[in-house]
Structure formats: C-alpha cells, structure tokens
Design a protein around this motif. Structure first.
Motif, PDB file in Angstrom:
ATOM      1  N   ARG A   8       0.815  -1.217   0.000  1.00 49.76           N
ATOM      2  CA  ARG A   8       0.000   0.000   0.000  1.00 49.76           C
ATOM      3  C   ARG A   8       0.856   1.277   0.000  1.00 49.76           C
ATOM      4  NH1 ARG A   8      -5.299  -1.075   3.812  1.00 49.76           N
ATOM      5  NH2 ARG A   8      -6.050  -2.933   2.683  1.00 49.76           N
ATOM      6  N   GLU A   9       2.013   1.199   0.583  1.00 49.16           N
ATOM      7  CA  GLU A   9       2.875   2.382   0.604  1.00 49.16           C
ATOM      8  C   GLU A   9       3.290   2.800  -0.803  1.00 49.16           C
ATOM      9  OE1 GLU A   9       6.145   1.797   3.182  1.00 49.16           O
ATOM     10  OE2 GLU A   9       4.919   1.233   4.923  1.00 49.16           O
ATOM     11  N   PHE A  10       3.268   1.852  -1.734  1.00 53.42           N
ATOM     12  CA  PHE A  10       3.622   2.159  -3.120  1.00 53.42           C
ATOM     13  C   PHE A  10       2.380   2.385  -3.976  1.00 53.42           C
ATOM     14  CE2 PHE A  10       7.157  -0.284  -1.416  1.00 53.42           C
ATOM     15  CZ  PHE A  10       8.258   0.449  -1.812  1.00 53.42           C
ATOM     16  N   SER A  32       5.724   3.976 -11.611  1.00 54.27           N
ATOM     17  CA  SER A  32       6.002   5.167 -12.458  1.00 54.27           C
ATOM     18  C   SER A  32       4.846   5.456 -13.402  1.00 54.27           C
ATOM     19  CB  SER A  32       7.299   4.946 -13.264  1.00 54.27           C
ATOM     20  OG  SER A  32       7.152   3.798 -14.097  1.00 54.27           O
ATOM     21  N   ARG A  33       3.668   4.841 -13.160  1.00 51.43           N
ATOM     22  CA  ARG A  33       2.537   5.041 -14.060  1.00 51.43           C
ATOM     23  C   ARG A  33       2.103   6.532 -14.087  1.00 51.43           C
ATOM     24  NH1 ARG A  33      -0.675   1.736 -12.035  1.00 51.43           N
ATOM     25  NH2 ARG A  33      -0.320   0.004 -13.470  1.00 51.43           N
ATOM     26  N   GLU A  37       1.982   9.012 -17.336  1.00 51.43           N
ATOM     27  CA  GLU A  37       0.763   9.660 -17.841  1.00 51.43           C
ATOM     28  C   GLU A  37       0.964  11.184 -17.933  1.00 51.43           C
ATOM     29  OE1 GLU A  37      -2.283   8.504 -15.228  1.00 51.43           O
ATOM     30  OE2 GLU A  37      -2.429   6.424 -15.995  1.00 51.43           O
ATOM     31  N   PHE A  38       1.673  11.744 -16.927  1.00 55.81           N
ATOM     32  CA  PHE A  38       1.923  13.190 -16.959  1.00 55.81           C
ATOM     33  C   PHE A  38       2.782  13.550 -18.160  1.00 55.81           C
ATOM     34  CE2 PHE A  38       4.500  16.902 -15.843  1.00 55.81           C
ATOM     35  CZ  PHE A  38       3.523  17.844 -15.546  1.00 55.81           C
ATOM     36  N   ALA A  39       3.801  12.719 -18.443  1.00 50.38           N
ATOM     37  CA  ALA A  39       4.684  13.002 -19.585  1.00 50.38           C
ATOM     38  C   ALA A  39       3.910  12.898 -20.887  1.00 50.38           C
ATOM     39  CB  ALA A  39       5.857  12.027 -19.562  1.00 50.38           C
ATOM     40  N   LYS A  48      13.564  14.030 -14.145  1.00 52.38           N
ATOM     41  CA  LYS A  48      13.577  14.324 -12.710  1.00 52.38           C
ATOM     42  C   LYS A  48      12.397  13.703 -11.961  1.00 52.38           C
ATOM     43  CE  LYS A  48      16.302  18.618 -13.021  1.00 52.38           C
ATOM     44  NZ  LYS A  48      16.343  20.082 -12.714  1.00 52.38           N
ATOM     45  N   PRO A  49      11.193  13.797 -12.470  1.00 49.75           N
ATOM     46  CA  PRO A  49      10.078  13.153 -11.724  1.00 49.75           C
ATOM     47  C   PRO A  49      10.312  11.649 -11.523  1.00 49.75           C
ATOM     48  CG  PRO A  49       9.219  14.611 -13.413  1.00 49.75           C
ATOM     49  CD  PRO A  49      10.689  14.576 -13.653  1.00 49.75           C
ATOM     50  N   PHE A  50      10.823  11.055 -12.520  1.00 51.32           N
ATOM     51  CA  PHE A  50      11.079   9.600 -12.417  1.00 51.32           C
ATOM     52  C   PHE A  50      12.169   9.332 -11.387  1.00 51.32           C
ATOM     53  CE2 PHE A  50       9.145   9.933 -16.618  1.00 51.32           C
ATOM     54  CZ  PHE A  50       8.252   8.867 -16.605  1.00 51.32           C
TER      55      PHE A  50
END
Length: 881
Positions: A8-10, A32-33, A37-39, A48-50
């Motif tokens: 659940r933490e992930f 990293s879904r 989706e944002f990209a 950087k987000p990844f």
C-alpha cells in the motif's frame, strides 16, 4: 497483516509483493505510471520526476527490508523456543512408553510362568491318571493271571456273557496275558500251569470268535460279524478274521473262476477272430477278462459297505482283498491267456497283451475313483473320530451318503454287468440295506465325531486338498498302480515288450513286401523288359487308390478294409496281387496301419517316460524299411528301365512319380498325426526322428527329379530316333499322292502321338510346376531338332504342302501344352514352312516384309536353299542381294 503490507505504501494492490510471479519490470511500470501519464499529457519527457519517484521507492524498499529482517529474526527465535519445548515433551513421552513396555513385558513373563506351571500340573495330573489306570490294569491282569494259574476262568466267562463290550475286554485281556507269557518264557515252573491255561483259553476264544464270524457271514448278520471282527482285532490284530473273510469270499468260489484257466483261455482265444491277421483290426478285449473285471468292480463296490461296518481297519482288509484278487485270480488267468496267444503268433500275443493292459487300467482307474470318492473320505472320518476321543465303533455304520456311494458308482459303470455278477453270488449274498442303521442317526453320530465341522471341509482337510478339488488321490491309489504294474512287469520290463514289438514289425513289413520282393526278383531275369512293363501296368491301379490323402491311422484303416486275410504264417496279402510289382499306396497304407497299431500298443504298455523313445524306435524302423526295402528299389527299377534306348519311354513312369509323391504325403501325415504327438516337440528324440524322416523325403525327391530328367532325356533320344527315319521322298511326293497331303508323314504322326501321350500323362500325374518343366524341355528339344531336321530335305512344290501339314500338326500338338513360349517358337516354324509354299516372285517380300524379316538371315537362307527350284530360279542370289 493488511496494515503491515508494504504494497500500500507504493500505491499497489494488497499482497502485490507476495505473489509468486513477481516481475521487476512490472513493478517499475506500476510505480512510475503517474509520471508516464503526466509526460504523455504534456508531450514532454523529464527524467527528474522519475528519479524522485524511484528514490522514494528505494527508501521505502530499504525500510520494508529492515522491518522484514526484524520480523524473520523474531519468528526464528519463537520457532526455536517451540522446537525445544517439543523435544523435551517427546523425551518425556518416550520414557513413559519405555516404562509401560517394561511393565507389559514383566506381566507377560509372569503370565507365561503361570501358564507353564499350569501345563506342568496338567501333565503331572495326566501322568498320575495314566499310572493309576495302568496300576489298576496291572492289578486286574495279575488277578486274571492268578485265577488262570489255579484253573479258574469264571471271571473271563462272565465277561464273555456281557455282550460286545465284554468280548472286547476279554480279547484285550488275553492279548496282554499272552504278552506276559511270552516275556516270562524262562520263568519258574510254577507259572507253567498259567501258561497252558492262557494258551488253551486263547485258542478256544479265537475259535469261538471265528466260528461266530463265519456263521454270521453265512447268515448275513453284519452286526454279529462286526462284534466278532472287533474282538479278534483286539486279540491278535485281526489277522485270522481277515483271512477267514477272504477265504470264504464268494468271488473266489464262483463258477467262472473255478473253471480251469486253460479251458477258458482256449475258448477266449478262439472267440477273437482275426487276432493274428495283420490286415484286420485288433479284436476287442477278451470277453472273459472283461467279465472278470466287471465282477471285480461289483465285488469291491458292494463289499465296501460291509467291510466299512464290520472291520475296525477297513482299508487294510481292502488291500488284502485286492491283493488276493490281482495276485491270484487275475494274474493266473492273464498268464494262461497270454501264453496261449504267444504260442500262436507274436501279433496275437501283442494284441492280447495291449488289450488286457488297457482293460486292467480301466479297472484300476475305476477302483481309484471309488477309493478317492468313497473309501478314503470314510477312513479319514473314522480316523478323526479316534483322534477326537469318540467311540470309533459307533461310526462303522457309515452315513447315508457314504453308504450308497458304492452302489451309485457301480451303477454308473455298468448296470448290466454288475447285475449279472450279483446274481451269480446268491449263495453268500448279504442284504446290506437291512443291516444299515437309520440314516438320520448315522449322520448325527458323524456330526458328533467331527465336532460340528461340515463333512466336505473336514474330509478335504484330512485328505490334504481344497474343498473344490474333485481330483483327489485316495489312500489306495499307489497300491492299485503297483498291483497293475506287477501283473505286466514280466512282459514289459527290461525291454521285453519292445523287443517283441520290433520283431513283429519286422516280420509284418517283410510279409507285406513279399509280393514286391518276388516280383522284383523275377524282373532280374532275362525277360526284364516285359517284367518291367508289367510293373508299370500294375502302378496304374495302385495310383488310383492314392489320389486322396488322409491321416496315417485313417489311411491304414482304409487299406485294411480293402483286403481279406493275411495270417503271419501265410503270405497271401489282400489287395496286393494287383499292385505287387511296384510302389503303390495300398502297400503303404497296410504298412502305416501296422505301424500305427504298434505305436498304439507302445503308448499303452510303455511308461510315460519311456514312450517317446519307443515311438521313435518304431518310427525309425518304418522309415528304414519303407525307404531301403520298398520305395528306393522301385525307383531304381524305373530309372533302369529308362536306360533302354531301343524302346519308347513309357509314360506310365509318371504314375510311379505320382504314387511316390502320395507316399511321401501320407508318410508326412502319419508322422504329424501318429508320431509327433507322442515324441514331444523340440527335444532330442523329436529332432532325430525328424532328421531321419526328412532324409528319406529328400532322397525320394532327389530320385524323382532324376527320373524326370532321365525321362526327358530318353524322350529326346526317342524323338530323334523317329525323325531319323524320315525318308527323302517324304517331301517330294508324287503329284497324285493325296494320302501324303492329307495325313502328313509317318515320323510326324509318331512324334505327335508320343507327345500327346506325354502331355496327357503329365496332366494326370504331375503338378503344375513339374508339368511346365517337362513339357517345356520336351517342346524346346523338338523345336531344335525340327529346325535342324527340316534343313536336311529338298522340298518340292507338292512337298511344301506335306511339310506345312507336318509343321501344322507339330504346332497343334505343342499348343496343347499351354506354354506361351513354345507357341511362339512353333508359330515361327509355321512361318518358315511358308517358304516352300509361295511362288519364287513372292519369296522376297515374304522374307523381307513378313514375320521372317526378324529371323536370322542365315537360318532362313538355309531353308530357302532346300526349295527344289532354288538353283533354277536363282533364289539364293535374290535373297543374298
């Protein structure tokens, strides 16, 4: 578990990390879904987000790993604690079980000691009881001894008046007193009076009991017979009463047995017509012997119901009775019968011996069956009653099922013979049924003896076979076999039978072949050719009888039915006169019949182990005689007849070939049906006899091939001799000689007639393969000779018609052979004959455009040169150009 789940933490579903098919690629894709989706929405990829997402995930994974390690350590400590507690509990439990086991062992030892003590006490009490009984018996014996020493027999007399039990007690007492007298033979003279008194009283007692038994025997009083028999059995083992029963038995006093054996055997021998005739079937067993055996069955079946009730040990009496019957009555009659037969001929002796042995085996088998089904079960039940402590005398009256077994068995064998035997012994007949106890009471006593066990199970257990096994072996089985063997041992032991059988077989074969040998010796004289023609004539009749093959025994029987009488002292054989000069199926059938009968006797008289060797020896004798004395001499005569070049080869030679083939087939059938079943398959005896038979067949085949080759060669020489008589004028006839134009030349007629006889004989006597072989060789030889022969004669214009007529006749005869290759050759020969028929102007087109254009030019030119007008018209030059 749900709150501590790191999934659940992930942001993953519960239990994600616990699934068996965990994949790192899928895990990275899941966490990293959101970044992906944002990209996609911004159409811009930034690392950087990844990176931040993966760093956070890595931190969480390290924290989860640390917590998981702590959890594992805690669980391991708990597991070790629980394992130690379990081990301590198991140690305590094991010690407890060991303590309980030791307690049980001590208890078992104490129980065993108590049981042993109890058994010893019981044995001691039993010994004391026996000693007490023995002391009382000794005291009683001493009192009887002292009384007898004083001449006082009142106590013994009073016991005798006490009925059956008293008689039995007196018998036992006298037997013990006699033992004491024998043991004290050299004692003080004071005991002499006692000894004399004991011996006298014993003698009188035995005489009285025997007198009682004999009187009861004559009166048919089974009950009184049983009392006397049991008393005498207790007195002296029953020897005297058994002897009295057998000596007075009506079977040994009957009128048939009382007659002189010589007169019976003489009448019996004369009643067996054809006993010495090898061409007749073996006669049936001696009718007096059959009657004697029927009486024996009736006596044994009937007497068992009496013996089983009267005698304490019935099996012993049955043995004595059977021994007396076999050794005295049957053996004496058989010796006389066989002696009479032996004085007449070997065949008579062998036939009577075999039929007597067969009938004796039937008697023994019937008695063994009766023993297994009736005698042995009854004896076993009595033995069980004795062992169980019940009074066995009460069981001597057998239960109803055993009571009637003998009657049922005897009726199933032969009602007529047994009725006649029973009527013949009315002088001492005993009505069994009137003296038998009530069936229900007998069954009740039998049930008490078996202590509630069913009769089938009890008897089967005693005999030693399962309840469903109906092929049991009785107590008398071996004894009866020995009785049968003893009867015939002097005739079969030491090779006596085989020596006689082989001698008879040799004489029989010689007798059958006497006409053949005589005819062959006559053919050795000056008029050999005429004798040989007579031999060939006789074969035709013999071949017709062998056109169909049967088994050895059947073929022999068919041959026997064709004849009359042929005594061993007379050589007049049936059905041989018409075929006495050469090989014929009639003679073979007679030989096979004699041999099959000998094999039947060998199987009957020899033991199971010796039978294969006996059959092989007899078969070897047949093969040797058949080849050396019969088939090969006949084939040699045929070969020698084909040596005479001045005579036309007789086509009846093929009849000999046909009959020889039939002989081989009949021998093979006889071998398969009458020999192989008795010598086994695959053993050394089988291999040896097969090799001997195959050698004979190979020699016959080789001789037949030689005869065919010799006949073909003789036919070629005969055809050549006929063609050599062709006259030069045959193909240059006068213009008005119409006979030559219509009938052709005489050599042509002689050749074609001979060829037709050869073709007919081949069709009649040879198989398709041999037919084609012989006709092909003869046809090729004729074609070759004609090609040479026709080139020797000058042919006129009219002679061309004669030659064409001859060739047409040759071609027509050869077409009857039905061989395509020969038809083609003679078609060419017909075309060649046209050379002498056409005009000179048409000859060139015939030779160059017709069928002859494919033939050898030199050969065709040779025929052209034989035209009468070949020189005048320059045909040779035209043809050469």
């Amino acid at each position: 578990m749900a709150s501590s789940d790191p999934s659940r933490e992930f942001g993953l579903s519960e239990g994600y990390f616990a699934q068996s098919a965990f994949l790192a690629d899928e895990f990275i894709e899941e966490i990293s879904r959101v970044d992906l989706e944002f990209a996609r929405k911004n159409a811009e990829f930034g690392p950087k987000p990844f990176v931040r997402t993966f760093e956070r995930a890595l931190d969480k994974l390290e924290t989860a790993q640390s917590e998981l390690g702590k959890k594992i350590s805690q669980l391991e400590r708990s597991a070790n604690t629980y394992a130690e507690d379990h081990r301590k509990k198991m140690v305590r439990l094991k010690q407890t079980f060991a303590t309980v086991g030791s307690s049980f062992e001590r208890l078992e030892t104490q129980i065993s000691e108590v049981g042993s003590n109890t058994i010893r006490i019981g044995e001691q009490l039993d010994t004391v009881a026996k000693e007490k009984e023995r002391a009382e018996a000794i005291k009683e014996l001493v009192e009887f001894y002292a009384q007898l020493n004083e001449g006082n027999t009142r106590n013994l007399d009073s016991l005798l008046e006490g009925g059956a039990e008293g008689m039995l007690k007196v018998a036992q007492t006298l037997r013990r007193l006699n033992t004491i007298v024998v043991d004290n033979e050299y004692s003080a003279p004071a005991d002499a009076a006692a000894k004399r008194q004991i011996e006298k009283y014993s003698e009188n007692f035995e005489k009285a009991m025997l007198s009682t038994f004999e009187s009861a025997y004559r009166d048919g009083d089974v009950h009184s017979m049983g009392i006397a028999a049991r008393a005498l059995d207790a007195f002296n083992g029953g020897v005297s009463v058994v002897k009295a029963y057998i000596n007075q038995h009506p079977f040994f006093l009957s009128s048939m047995v009382g007659q002189a054996h010589d007169s019976i055997a003489e009448a019996s021998y004369h009643a067996m017509d054809g006993v010495s005739d090898i061409a007749s079937r073996p006669p049936p067993p001696d009718r007096w012997l059959v009657q004697l055996y029927a009486d024996t069955r009736a006596v044994m079946f009937k007497d068992w119901a009496i013996i089983s009730k009267v005698f304490p040990r019935p099996i012993d009496l049955m043995q004595q009775l059977l021994k007396r019957v076999f050794e005295q009555t049957i053996q004496a009659y058989l010796e006389t019968l066989l002696s009479r037969a032996e004085s007449q001929s070997k065949l008579a002796f062998l036939r009577v011996l075999a039929s007597s042995h067969q009938e004796t085996r039937r008697l023994v088998e019937d008695l063994q069956k009766f023993d297994a089904e009736t005698i042995t079960p009854a004896v076993m039940v009595l033995e069980t009653a004795r062992r169980s402590g019940n009074n066995p005398q009460g069981l001597l009256d057998m239960p109803g099922d055993a009571q009637t077994a003998s009657a049922q068995f005897s009726r199933s064998r032969s009602k007529k013979n047994l009725a006649r035997a029973e009527n013949g012994s009315d002088s001492a007949a005993i009505d069994d049924e009137d003296d038998l106890d009530d069936e229900d009471a007998a069954r009740e006593r039998l049930g008490e003896a078996r202590s509630g066990v069913s009769s089938a199970v009890a008897i089967a257990a005693l005999i030693g076979r399962s309840e469903g096994d109906s092929a049991g072996v009785g107590l008398l089985h071996s004894f009866l076999n020995r009785c049968c063997d003893d009867l015939f041992e002097s005739y079969t032991a030491g090779g006596n039978y085989m020596s006689t059988e082989q001698g008879h077989l040799k004489d029989a074969f010689r007798q059958i072949l006497v006409p053949v040998v005589r005819a062959r010796s006559e053919r050795q004289g000056p008029s050999r050719s005429k004798a040989l023609l007579g031999m060939l004539s006789s074969v035709t009749g013999g071949a017709g009888t062998g056109s169909t093959g049967t088994g050895a025994a059947t073929a022999a029987s068919d041959a026997a039915s064709a004849g009359g009488s042929a005594n061993s002292g007379n050589s007049s054989m049936p059905g041989v006169a018409e075929a006495d000069s050469s090989i014929s199926t009639q003679i073979l059938r007679m030989m096979l019949e004699v041999h099959a009968e000998a094999i039947t006797r060998a199987i009957e008289l020899e033991s199971e182990a010796a039978a294969p060797e006996a059959v092989a020896a007899l078969s070897g004798q047949l093969i040797t005689t058949l080849g050396d004395d019969y088939v090969f001499p006949a084939l040699e005569d045929v070969l020698e007849s084909l040596q005479d070049q001045k005579q036309e080869p007789d086509v009846r030679t093929f009849d000999v070939i046909q009959v020889a083939n039939i002989v081989v087939r009949l021998l093979q059938m006889h071998f398969q049906r009458a020999i192989v079943p008795f010598v086994g398959n695959g053993n050394y005896i089988y291999r040896d006899i097969v090799a001997e038979k195959n050698q004979l067949m190979s020699r016959v085949e080789m001789n037949l091939n030689l005869i065919i080759n010799k006949f073909v060669g003789a036919s070629k020489q005969w055809i050549g001799g006929i063609l050599s008589k062709q006259r030069k004028s045959d193909f240059r006839p006068a213009e008005d000689d119409f006979t030559a134009f219509e009938a052709g030349t005489q050599p042509c007629r002689q050749c074609t007639e001979f060829l037709q006889r050869v073709e007919q004989a081949c069709r009649k006597d040879l198989g398709e393969e041999n037919q084609a072989r012989v006709l092909t060789e003869v046809g090729n030889a004729l074609h070759e000779m004609l090609m040479v022969h026709l080139c020797k004669f000058v042919v006129s214009v009219a002679g061309g018609l004669v030659l064409a007529k001859d060739v047409s006749r040759y071609r027509e005869t050869i077409s009857g052979f039905g061989i395509a290759a020969l038809n083609d050759k003679f078609a060419v020969l017909q075309d060649i004959s046209n050379i002498f028929l056409v005009q000179p102007s048409a000859l060139k087109s015939l030779l160059e455009e017709g069928p002859l254009a494919r033939q050898d030019r030199a050969t065709v030119q040779a025929f052209v040169q034989m035209r009468e007008d070949s020189r005048s018209s320059s045909l040779v030059k035209q043809f050469a150009s």
